[in-house]
Design a protein around this motif. Structure first.
Motif, PDB file in Angstrom:
ATOM      1  N   ALA A  29       0.834  -1.197   0.000  1.00 35.95           N
ATOM      2  CA  ALA A  29       0.000   0.000   0.000  1.00 35.95           C
ATOM      3  C   ALA A  29       0.870   1.249   0.000  1.00 35.95           C
ATOM      4  CB  ALA A  29      -0.920   0.010   1.220  1.00 35.95           C
ATOM      5  N   LEU A  30       1.955   1.204   0.753  1.00 37.73           N
ATOM      6  CA  LEU A  30       2.867   2.344   0.835  1.00 37.73           C
ATOM      7  C   LEU A  30       4.298   1.863   0.687  1.00 37.73           C
ATOM      8  CD1 LEU A  30       0.737   3.244   3.680  1.00 37.73           C
ATOM      9  CD2 LEU A  30       1.451   5.232   2.372  1.00 37.73           C
ATOM     10  N   ILE A  31       5.056   2.570  -0.146  1.00 36.86           N
ATOM     11  CA  ILE A  31       6.469   2.272  -0.345  1.00 36.86           C
ATOM     12  C   ILE A  31       7.245   3.535   0.007  1.00 36.86           C
ATOM     13  CG2 ILE A  31       8.252   1.565  -1.970  1.00 36.86           C
ATOM     14  CD1 ILE A  31       6.053   0.201  -3.619  1.00 36.86           C
ATOM     15  N   GLU A  32       8.103   3.437   1.028  1.00 36.89           N
ATOM     16  CA  GLU A  32       8.884   4.576   1.497  1.00 36.89           C
ATOM     17  C   GLU A  32      10.360   4.193   1.527  1.00 36.89           C
ATOM     18  OE1 GLU A  32       6.876   6.594   5.049  1.00 36.89           O
ATOM     19  OE2 GLU A  32       6.328   4.488   5.277  1.00 36.89           O
ATOM     20  N   ARG A 210       2.027   2.796  -9.303  1.00 36.48           N
ATOM     21  CA  ARG A 210       2.706   3.364  -8.130  1.00 36.48           C
ATOM     22  C   ARG A 210       2.660   4.877  -8.279  1.00 36.48           C
ATOM     23  NH1 ARG A 210       8.104  -0.240  -6.707  1.00 36.48           N
ATOM     24  NH2 ARG A 210       7.022  -2.235  -6.442  1.00 36.48           N
ATOM     25  N   LEU A 211       1.958   5.551  -7.350  1.00 35.73           N
ATOM     26  CA  LEU A 211       1.737   6.988  -7.427  1.00 35.73           C
ATOM     27  C   LEU A 211       2.585   7.704  -6.384  1.00 35.73           C
ATOM     28  CD1 LEU A 211      -1.000   5.536  -8.430  1.00 35.73           C
ATOM     29  CD2 LEU A 211      -2.064   7.763  -8.029  1.00 35.73           C
ATOM     30  N   THR A 212       3.275   8.758  -6.799  1.00 37.68           N
ATOM     31  CA  THR A 212       4.072   9.530  -5.850  1.00 37.68           C
ATOM     32  C   THR A 212       3.177  10.392  -4.967  1.00 37.68           C
ATOM     33  OG1 THR A 212       4.339  11.386  -7.379  1.00 37.68           O
ATOM     34  CG2 THR A 212       6.015   9.650  -7.446  1.00 37.68           C
ATOM     35  N   LEU A 213       3.654  10.680  -3.771  1.00 37.32           N
ATOM     36  CA  LEU A 213       3.028  11.644  -2.865  1.00 37.32           C
ATOM     37  C   LEU A 213       4.149  12.553  -2.370  1.00 37.32           C
ATOM     38  CD1 LEU A 213       0.696  12.811  -1.241  1.00 37.32           C
ATOM     39  CD2 LEU A 213       1.148  11.104   0.531  1.00 37.32           C
ATOM     40  N   LEU A 214       4.333  13.681  -3.051  1.00 37.29           N
ATOM     41  CA  LEU A 214       5.429  14.592  -2.749  1.00 37.29           C
ATOM     42  C   LEU A 214       4.956  15.845  -2.032  1.00 37.29           C
ATOM     43  CD1 LEU A 214       7.333  14.311  -6.154  1.00 37.29           C
ATOM     44  CD2 LEU A 214       7.443  12.822  -4.148  1.00 37.29           C
ATOM     45  N   GLN A 215       3.648  16.104  -2.060  1.00 40.97           N
ATOM     46  CA  GLN A 215       3.109  17.260  -1.355  1.00 40.97           C
ATOM     47  C   GLN A 215       2.906  16.926   0.118  1.00 40.97           C
ATOM     48  OE1 GLN A 215       1.619  15.638  -3.843  1.00 40.97           O
ATOM     49  NE2 GLN A 215       0.865  17.010  -5.438  1.00 40.97           N
ATOM     50  N   SER A 216       2.922  17.964   0.925  1.00 39.57           N
ATOM     51  CA  SER A 216       2.493  17.805   2.311  1.00 39.57           C
ATOM     52  C   SER A 216       1.025  17.410   2.330  1.00 39.57           C
ATOM     53  CB  SER A 216       2.678  19.122   3.068  1.00 39.57           C
ATOM     54  OG  SER A 216       1.876  19.168   4.219  1.00 39.57           O
ATOM     55  N   CYS A 217       0.660  16.536   3.250  1.00 41.18           N
ATOM     56  CA  CYS A 217      -0.750  16.146   3.359  1.00 41.18           C
ATOM     57  C   CYS A 217      -1.615  17.266   3.905  1.00 41.18           C
ATOM     58  CB  CYS A 217      -0.892  14.892   4.219  1.00 41.18           C
ATOM     59  SG  CYS A 217      -0.468  13.383   3.324  1.00 41.18           S
ATOM     60  N   GLY A 218      -1.012  18.362   4.318  1.00 38.86           N
ATOM     61  CA  GLY A 218      -1.774  19.540   4.669  1.00 38.86           C
ATOM     62  C   GLY A 218      -2.211  20.335   3.454  1.00 38.86           C
ATOM     63  N   PHE A 219      -1.769  19.926   2.277  1.00 43.29           N
ATOM     64  CA  PHE A 219      -2.105  20.569   1.010  1.00 43.29           C
ATOM     65  C   PHE A 219      -3.100  19.690   0.276  1.00 43.29           C
ATOM     66  CE2 PHE A 219      -0.532  21.162  -3.544  1.00 43.29           C
ATOM     67  CZ  PHE A 219      -1.360  22.254  -3.784  1.00 43.29           C
ATOM     68  N   SER A 255      14.904   4.269  -7.657  1.00 42.01           N
ATOM     69  CA  SER A 255      14.808   2.923  -7.074  1.00 42.01           C
ATOM     70  C   SER A 255      13.363   2.499  -6.833  1.00 42.01           C
ATOM     71  CB  SER A 255      15.579   2.870  -5.751  1.00 42.01           C
ATOM     72  OG  SER A 255      15.014   3.766  -4.800  1.00 42.01           O
ATOM     73  N   ALA A 256      12.466   3.462  -6.582  1.00 43.13           N
ATOM     74  CA  ALA A 256      11.072   3.127  -6.256  1.00 43.13           C
ATOM     75  C   ALA A 256      10.243   2.795  -7.493  1.00 43.13           C
ATOM     76  CB  ALA A 256      10.423   4.284  -5.499  1.00 43.13           C
ATOM     77  N   GLN A 257      10.680   3.228  -8.667  1.00 48.07           N
ATOM     78  CA  GLN A 257      10.033   2.908  -9.939  1.00 48.07           C
ATOM     79  C   GLN A 257       8.555   3.313  -9.980  1.00 48.07           C
ATOM     80  OE1 GLN A 257      10.926  -1.333 -10.331  1.00 48.07           O
ATOM     81  NE2 GLN A 257      12.732  -0.836 -11.549  1.00 48.07           N
ATOM     82  N   PRO A 258       8.264   4.603  -9.819  1.00 47.63           N
ATOM     83  CA  PRO A 258       6.870   5.052  -9.911  1.00 47.63           C
ATOM     84  C   PRO A 258       6.353   4.936 -11.343  1.00 47.63           C
ATOM     85  CG  PRO A 258       8.339   6.930  -9.862  1.00 47.63           C
ATOM     86  CD  PRO A 258       9.201   5.718  -9.620  1.00 47.63           C
ATOM     87  N   PRO A 279      12.453   5.379 -16.220  1.00 42.84           N
ATOM     88  CA  PRO A 279      11.892   4.669 -17.379  1.00 42.84           C
ATOM     89  C   PRO A 279      10.523   4.059 -17.128  1.00 42.84           C
ATOM     90  CG  PRO A 279      13.577   3.330 -16.328  1.00 42.84           C
ATOM     91  CD  PRO A 279      13.612   4.665 -15.660  1.00 42.84           C
ATOM     92  N   THR A 280      10.094   3.931 -15.866  1.00 44.54           N
ATOM     93  CA  THR A 280       8.806   3.279 -15.583  1.00 44.54           C
ATOM     94  C   THR A 280       7.630   4.248 -15.615  1.00 44.54           C
ATOM     95  OG1 THR A 280       9.171   3.589 -13.201  1.00 44.54           O
ATOM     96  CG2 THR A 280       9.901   1.495 -14.170  1.00 44.54           C
ATOM     97  N   LEU A 281       7.890   5.552 -15.710  1.00 51.50           N
ATOM     98  CA  LEU A 281       6.806   6.515 -15.678  1.00 51.50           C
ATOM     99  C   LEU A 281       5.947   6.414 -16.938  1.00 51.50           C
ATOM    100  CD1 LEU A 281       8.281   9.845 -14.237  1.00 51.50           C
ATOM    101  CD2 LEU A 281       6.712   8.250 -13.150  1.00 51.50           C
ATOM    102  N   ARG A 282       4.637   6.358 -16.738  1.00 47.00           N
ATOM    103  CA  ARG A 282       3.717   6.398 -17.872  1.00 47.00           C
ATOM    104  C   ARG A 282       2.850   7.654 -17.850  1.00 47.00           C
ATOM    105  NH1 ARG A 282      -1.453   5.153 -17.116  1.00 47.00           N
ATOM    106  NH2 ARG A 282      -2.153   4.343 -15.108  1.00 47.00           N
ATOM    107  N   VAL A 283       2.762   8.327 -16.678  1.00 48.13           N
ATOM    108  CA  VAL A 283       2.036   9.590 -16.566  1.00 48.13           C
ATOM    109  C   VAL A 283       2.856  10.546 -15.708  1.00 48.13           C
ATOM    110  CG1 VAL A 283      -0.046  10.775 -15.769  1.00 48.13           C
ATOM    111  CG2 VAL A 283      -0.228   8.489 -16.757  1.00 48.13           C
ATOM    112  N   ILE A 284       2.996  11.776 -16.201  1.00 46.49           N
ATOM    113  CA  ILE A 284       3.602  12.859 -15.416  1.00 46.49           C
ATOM    114  C   ILE A 284       2.536  13.929 -15.258  1.00 46.49           C
ATOM    115  CG2 ILE A 284       5.376  14.644 -15.340  1.00 46.49           C
ATOM    116  CD1 ILE A 284       7.063  12.758 -17.159  1.00 46.49           C
ATOM    117  N   ARG A 285       2.098  14.147 -14.028  1.00 40.99           N
ATOM    118  CA  ARG A 285       1.080  15.159 -13.733  1.00 40.99           C
ATOM    119  C   ARG A 285       1.756  16.411 -13.184  1.00 40.99           C
ATOM    120  NH1 ARG A 285      -2.644  13.240  -9.221  1.00 40.99           N
ATOM    121  NH2 ARG A 285      -3.342  15.394  -9.392  1.00 40.99           N
ATOM    122  N   ILE A 286       1.519  17.541 -13.828  1.00 37.02           N
ATOM    123  CA  ILE A 286       2.004  18.808 -13.282  1.00 37.02           C
ATOM    124  C   ILE A 286       0.794  19.708 -13.081  1.00 37.02           C
ATOM    125  CG2 ILE A 286       4.366  18.678 -14.116  1.00 37.02           C
ATOM    126  CD1 ILE A 286       3.549  20.407 -16.485  1.00 37.02           C
TER     127      ILE A 286
END
Length: 865
Positions: A29-32, A210-219, A255-258, A279-286
């Motif tokens: 569920a979570l990879i850190e 595998r989805l990144t979570l780079l924002q603070s959860c306060g955002f 190493s996490a291969q998002p 190389p594993t990225l299939r979607v880049i959301r900005i």
């Protein structure tokens, strides 16, 4: 592929998560960086938190604050609150304390869920409320965990989940603005599910992702990542960028291969510019800020190469009040846009309209305010029915309409273009200037990788612009020409250009425009020509500043710390100055001055150094006085001073003789008396509030004793990580060497042995020479006044007298005081005793984020207003 049903969607967030956990118990569920948490572990962990929350008396619909560091515990706490039927309110512990108090007061929070790192802060924020521990995955699985919080590690009720309907409120997210009253956006389970479904269908999210979570959860930008992953059986990859930095993020992503990356455009550019291959990225959301040609160029250059996944760049528009409403996709080979990149067409179940100031629809091609229509917009603002009615108006089609405050237009292809916030339009000399348009013009300039334009006031209050540019080339004349051509009606407007290496980011990961504006040359007190370093020493200092901080140019009155420097970089700059100038003062000079001009004057001997350093000058509260450690300086105290914010002055006291100028005292008593002379120059009378670090704790004790003897009041005496004085009259049981080394690694054993050989043994030899009188005169006498030797002599000579002031001893987690040590400390304070508090952090990282928050809270709780 997605298992989300067609619209409308019923049910609750927690029910769908539990269904995913039952379907995929062993999947991550979570990879850190610290490890992996499975769905089964996260399910058990969040259920245990839900049981604790309900047992604490929280009722369905009550708000519960979540103040937990980025990672698995934070996600478990969010789902635990939801499963208890509560409304979760994410709190970013990195926010200023005043802002946290405002949010907590507005939300009416009386219960917080906190991890060990933030538990003291949480208790301080809700005095009289209750703070529940977030626990650990190990305890939830029945594995003993010595570092876990007790509350959420208690036995959980198997029926902890409350009945939650789709229209029940799920969360309150507070907007990121720092002015005006707090605005909490409330949304219900049904609406959040619809938002997650929009992302799921648009990006085709499935259980293999595998989805990144780079924002603070306060955002609120974190909502789509959290629920987009965990409601689909996918993995979530949380990473604290503010704490670890962009370079560490790039290494971890490799190493996490998002498969799905999400951040603001500026962070995406910085990650790509590290050269990391993903190389594993299939979607880049900005999202969050506007993307443009620099993002598309990087996407086309670095992705969709042979051997990589097929990748798309998704540029979208969303808000806390609406969720995702539009998306534009860039695929391999698409041309780079000349200006702003569109945010695309409206997604299913929302409509986008462009309206004028009166709310009337504008035809395609005209710029106006973006209005969002839909059935599943946020339910409104917490306890603000007036604001809810003003911003969420009923629409003629039976839906609701949200006025976004963003400017945009519909282009010839029917896609939405965003032209920035309405507040990025500034009026100067009667002319409206679009700062976003100027940024786009600069980004189209050769060699410019990114640009931000801010407005400010120049000398005398006249308006000015400053362009902050990240570039490969140094053609600044061309940049000025570009800006001049874009502003034909304002030929005499002052325009400054400042090259930077990286953008300062705010708590939400967006470019911090306020910080950029505050550091713009236009905000200085000197004219442009006068800011150029004038002497050889000033030029040397400015060049070292620029080299250390990655800047192209530094002005005469620029301050090292205001430019983004910190304690570690100050050490690097000090060493560079010492090598360049051959000046003994360089290593300690930053303690006395940190601007180019001030530091140069100190190095040239124009002004003598001062033992007292003003770490934080503003505020009307009783000052806090910090006393140096063994190194004699207060570098590390700057982060602590910033934590206290602008309401409390903070002074630092350093050792005389720092940097080779003057002579240090040779007794604790003399050092205390010297410090008090300097302190009374800025604070003539008490109450005095003292905090001594390590060796400085002994000086703080002696200062308190001398103040008390003089009839002055000592309001607080805080001792941070001190050792017992060597000549303490109350004996403590020494630990045998085998016990001191028990549980340590081979590396730690070797480090201890090296310390004994290179530091402890020479110190003993020097002390013996002092006792024999060999260092008091003759050729070896100069050794006495070298700071490390002086500190050793002071410590070994000190025989503490009983002190009548109450003291608080703060002990880091890598130290444990035995009974004899506690008794010895108490005996030094026979009339008042000594309070011992265990704090988060180790002896080496107490003054760094995030550990300094716990240190700050423990000190603040013992200070006077």
């Amino acid at each position: 592929m997605t298992a989300f049903p067609p619209w409308p969607i019923d049910g609750s967030l927690n029910a769908r998560f539990v269904a995913q956990a039952m379907r995929h118990p062993g999947r991550p569920a979570l990879i850190e960086p610290r490890g992996v948490t499975s769905y089964a572990e996260l399910d058990a962990w969040s259920r245990r938190i839900a049981a604790v929350v309900r047992a604490a008396g929280v009722q369905a619909g009550d708000p519960v604050g979540v103040i937990v560091e980025q990672g698995a515990a934070q996600i478990a706490a969010i789902f635990g609150a939801l499963r208890a039927g509560a409304i979760y309110v994410p709190l970013d512990a990195a926010l200023p304390v005043a802002r946290l108090h405002t949010i907590i007061g507005d939300a009416g929070l009386r219960t917080l869920v906190a991890d060990r790192m933030n538990r003291s802060l949480a208790q301080w924020l809700v005095p009289g409320g209750q703070v529940l521990g977030a626990g650990s995955a190990e305890a939830a699985a029945g594995v003993a965990d010595a570092d876990a919080d007790a509350d959420a590690d208690a036995d959980a009720d198997a029926d902890a989940d409350a009945e939650v309907g789709p229209d029940a409120p799920a969360y309150i997210y507070y907007t990121s603005g720092s002015t005006g009253p707090a605005k909490g956006v409330v949304d219900c389970h049904r609406n959040v599910m619809h938002n997650a479904a929009r992302y799921t269908h648009a990006l085709r999210i499935g259980e293999q992702d595998r989805l990144t979570l780079l924002q603070s959860c306060g955002f609120s930008g974190a909502v789509s990542n959290i629920f987009g992953a965990l409601l689909n059986g996918a993995a979530l990859l949380p990473f604290d960028v503010r704490r670890h930095g962009v370079a560490a993020l790039a290494r971890w992503l490799a190493s996490a291969q998002p498969t799905i990356y999400h951040s603001v455009p500026s962070l995406f550019r910085q990650v790509v510019d590290t050269g990391v291959a993903l190389p594993t990225l299939r979607v880049i959301r900005i999202e969050g800020d506007l993307g443009g040609a620099p993002d598309v160029e990087r996407f086309q250059r670095h992705f969709n190469r042979p051997g990589q996944a097929r990748c798309v760049l998704a540029h979208g528009l969303g808000a806390t009040e609406t969720g995702l409403v539009a998306q534009h996709f860039v695929t391999a080979g698409m041309p780079v846009p000349a200006g702003a990149m569109p945010v695309g067409h409206a997604l299913p179940d929302v409509q986008i309209r462009i309206v004028d100031s009166a709310g009337h629809a504008l035809p395609p091609g005209q710029i106006g305010e973006i209005a969002i229509h839909g059935r599943f917009l946020a339910t409104g603002y917490w306890r603000r029915p007036d604001l809810t009615a003003a911003r969420f108006a009923p629409a003629a089609d039976g839906q609701r309409c949200y006025r976004s405050g963003d400017l945009g237009r519909i282009d010839a292809n029917g896609e939405l273009e965003v032209h920035g916030r309405a507040d990025l339009l500034v009026r100067i000399h009667g002319e409206w200037i679009d700062l976003h348009g100027l940024e786009q013009a600069l980004r189209a300039h050769g060699g410019v990788r990114d640009a931000i334009v801010t407005s400010s006031e120049a000398l005398g209050g006249s308006p000015a612009l400053c362009a902050h540019v990240i570039a490969d080339a140094a053609n600044e004349t061309g940049w000025h020409d570009t800006l001049r051509r874009a502003l034909p009606a304002l030929p005499h407007l002052r325009i400054d250009v400042r090259r930077v290496q990286r953008w300062p980011l705010d708590a939400n990961g967006k470019v911090d425009r306020r910080t950029l504006a505050a550091h713009a040359p236009a905000m200085g007190t000197q004219a442009v020509d006068a800011e150029v370093p004038a002497t050889a020493t000033e030029r040397a200092v400015a060049e070292v500043f620029a080299q250390t901080l990655g800047l192209d140019r530094v002005g005469r009155d620029d301050d090292f710390f205001e430019l983004g420097g910190d304690s570690l970089r100050a050490v690097d700059a000090s060493l560079a100055l010492q090598q360049r100038l051959g000046h003994g003062l360089a290593l300690g000079a930053f303690q006395h001055a940190s601007s180019v001009r001030g530091l140069a004057r100190l190095l040239d001997g124009a002004v003598p150094p001062d033992d007292l350093v003003v770490l934080q000058s503003s505020g009307n509260a009783t000052p806090l006085v910090c006393i140096h450690g063994h190194g004699g300086n207060v570098f590390s105290m700057r982060t602590l001073a910033r934590w206290f914010g602008p309401d409390r002055p903070v002074y630092g006291l350093q050792m005389s003789g720092l940097g080779g100028v003057g002579r240090p005292p040779l007794s604790i008593e003399a050092a205390a008396a010297s410090h008090l002379r300097h302190l009374r120059g800025v604070q003539p009378n008490g109450p005095y509030q003292l905090a001594g670090n390590c060796f400085g704790a002994w000086i703080a004790i002696e200062m308190a004793r001398q103040l008390h003897a003089a009839g002055e009041q000592v309001g607080a005496l805080v001792l941070i990580n001190p050792d017992l004085p060597a000549n303490c009259d109350v004996p403590s049981a020494p630990k045998p060497p085998t016990e001191r080394l028990r549980g340590k690694t081979v590396r730690q054993w070797l480090k201890a042995a090296k310390w004994h050989l290179t530091e402890r043994a020479p110190q003993r030899a020097l002390w013996k020479a002092w006792e024999l009188g060999l260092l008091r005169s003759g050729p070896l006498a100069a050794l006495t006044y070298r700071l490390p030797v002086a500190v050793m002599i002071m410590g070994r000579r000190y025989r503490p007298s009983p002190c009548a002031v109450k003291a608080t001893l703060l002990v880091p987690s890598d130290r444990q005081l035995d009974t004899a040590e506690r008794n010895a400390w108490s005996a030094l304070f026979p009339a008042t005793g000594c309070e011992v508090i265990d704090i988060v952090g180790t002896s080496t990282d107490l003054f760094w984020m995030p550990q300094v928050r716990d240190l700050g809270v423990c000190i603040a709780a013992r200070l006077r207003p």
